[in-house]
Write a protein that holds these residues in place. Sequence first.
Motif, PDB file in Angstrom:
ATOM      1  N   SER A 265       6.333  18.378 -17.875  1.00 18.34           N
ATOM      2  CA  SER A 265       6.622  18.734 -19.272  1.00 18.34           C
ATOM      3  C   SER A 265       7.637  19.696 -19.534  1.00 18.34           C
ATOM      4  CB  SER A 265       5.346  19.025 -20.066  1.00 18.34           C
ATOM      5  OG  SER A 265       4.724  19.996 -19.298  1.00 18.34           O
ATOM      6  N   ASP A 296       3.480   5.125 -19.656  1.00 15.92           N
ATOM      7  CA  ASP A 296       3.536   6.077 -21.192  1.00 15.92           C
ATOM      8  C   ASP A 296       4.461   7.099 -21.226  1.00 15.92           C
ATOM      9  OD1 ASP A 296       2.306   6.426 -23.857  1.00 15.92           O
ATOM     10  OD2 ASP A 296       1.359   8.087 -22.993  1.00 15.92           O
ATOM     11  N   TRP A 297       4.557   8.063 -20.204  1.00 13.78           N
ATOM     12  CA  TRP A 297       5.598   8.819 -20.137  1.00 13.78           C
ATOM     13  C   TRP A 297       6.959   8.403 -20.214  1.00 13.78           C
ATOM     14  CZ3 TRP A 297       9.280   9.322 -16.065  1.00 13.78           C
ATOM     15  CH2 TRP A 297      10.107  10.652 -16.216  1.00 13.78           C
ATOM     16  N   ASN A 299       8.202   5.659 -21.495  1.00 12.61           N
ATOM     17  CA  ASN A 299       8.211   5.242 -22.843  1.00 12.61           C
ATOM     18  C   ASN A 299       8.509   6.276 -23.768  1.00 12.61           C
ATOM     19  OD1 ASN A 299       8.241   2.393 -22.744  1.00 12.61           O
ATOM     20  ND2 ASN A 299       6.199   2.253 -22.599  1.00 12.61           N
ATOM     21  N   ARG A 300       7.762   7.313 -23.669  1.00 18.18           N
ATOM     22  CA  ARG A 300       7.796   8.518 -24.720  1.00 18.18           C
ATOM     23  C   ARG A 300       9.150   9.170 -24.343  1.00 18.18           C
ATOM     24  NH1 ARG A 300       4.458  12.049 -23.900  1.00 18.18           N
ATOM     25  NH2 ARG A 300       3.106  11.137 -22.381  1.00 18.18           N
TER      26      ARG A 300
END
Length: 508
Positions: A265, A296-297, A299-300
């Motif tokens: 992050s 998911d990471w 995609n985001r």
Amino acid sequence: MAKQAAAVPFTSIPLEESSATPLYHQVYQRLRAAILLGQLLPGTRLPSTRQMASDLGVSRNTLMSAFDQLIAEGYVEGRVGSGTFVSPTLPEELLEARLKTESPRKISSHERSISLRGHVLANTSVTVLTRPPGRMRPFTPGIPALDEFPISLWARLIARRWREESRGLLNYGPAAGYRPLREAIAAYLGPSRGVQCNADQIVIVSGTQQALDLVARVLLDPGDEMLVEEYCYTAARAALVGAGVRLVPVKVDESGFDVADPAVSSSQARVAYVTPSHQYPLGVTMSLSRRLALLDWANRAAAWVVEDDYDSEYRFVARPLAALQGLDHSGRVIYVGTFSKVLFPALRLGYMVVPADLVNAFVKARAAVSWCCPIMDQVVLSDFISEGHFTRHIRKMRSLYAERQATIIQSLQREAGDLLAVTPADAGMHIRVFLPRLDDRAVSAEALKQGIVAHPLSTFFLKEAPLARSGLVLGYGAYSARQLRDAASKLGTALKSVAQASSSSVAA
Ligand SMILES: Cc1ncc(COP(=O)(O)O)c(C=O)c1O
């Protein structure tokens, strides 16, 4: 408000401790080059000496000496209370004006300087082989059972092709690769690896490193960040760093790469490089929940995941796990496969499965680098696959490697079970053993004296390594049962000798 400090490129590359150039001068050279290349722009605030010293794993005095020299030469300037900044006017501009009026002088080879990229490439941790190809010493990892490769069959396939249509095969070939080979790979990957693709998405490359080099060039700019596994395959690291990537190490545990690591992050990375089927070198398999979290990471963050599936064919405990690429519905995964492990490394053929919207960029980049891979090898390989030899060879090797793994584990337990912790690997051609009490570099050096290659696990750790666990990476794929037993006995001797030396130094 104080300007935020810039990220300094190339801090992830270790300095050369053994070089005749002092460490402070190496730091000075890198910073100077980054300034001159425009990677650190005039007016940019540099991180503190404390921060850079810790990133580079050197003392703060080393950094202060480098800064002093840069200040003395006018590349950077200190501003009281607010830090150190790249100077608005660079001395090179002044120097250039002066040189034009001076008579040329002979430059000694000592002064001749290569580019920063050249310097980075010349200093990566990749091993340069200088001897002619030949037999490897146990336990060199990453080598398949070369003795078992059906060499006369391969020779027959080559001879047949040269007889049949040799003239056409002498010309340049398609940049993406020989079409029937791409079709054969696509047909293999669906059922065996769960990869969803068609032949148009396949780009043939000369091995994993070229794939990574292309990824870095096509998706990133020099100095951009990429997430990598902490412990990481050293040759992958070298390819990425050589292409100007800043590596961000991310924790790997028993469930594999952990995208919840705060390093993710706090980074700007838009690409992650992972080995989900069989993490190299730790050997763990990424769990389904971790795979979904990583996608998911991606995609985001509008990021890509590079999935290196280098030896996934050899899984012993259950059916091979489906590739991460097959779980991805958003075109975020670039899948990389190689024939180095399934067939033989000298072939230098691998492939990428690229999302449809990136195909054009990757094919153009492939052509720009070196047109295409050797055509005859691709033709013969496509025959080898389409005529069924490939799957037969994999089946045969899978049971051979399972036997070889059992032999190495039994032999190590017998020879030095009290000094190492060894557990079976679910897949592949190497195991890693942990050394609860011994320094892995010392054991590796001692093993080498016995003629045995035992790579220390800590060298795969990116940061200089208080967190790294002591261990060894031991390949078994290429060695007969007898060789494995002999080598285990020699490694046992090395382990005992290091244990004895360390207990006498404690007693003293
Ligand atoms: C993690 C990993 N990827 C890929 C490879 C194969 O690389 P290449 O295709 O360049 O031979 C290896 C070889 O040891 C490896 O360990």
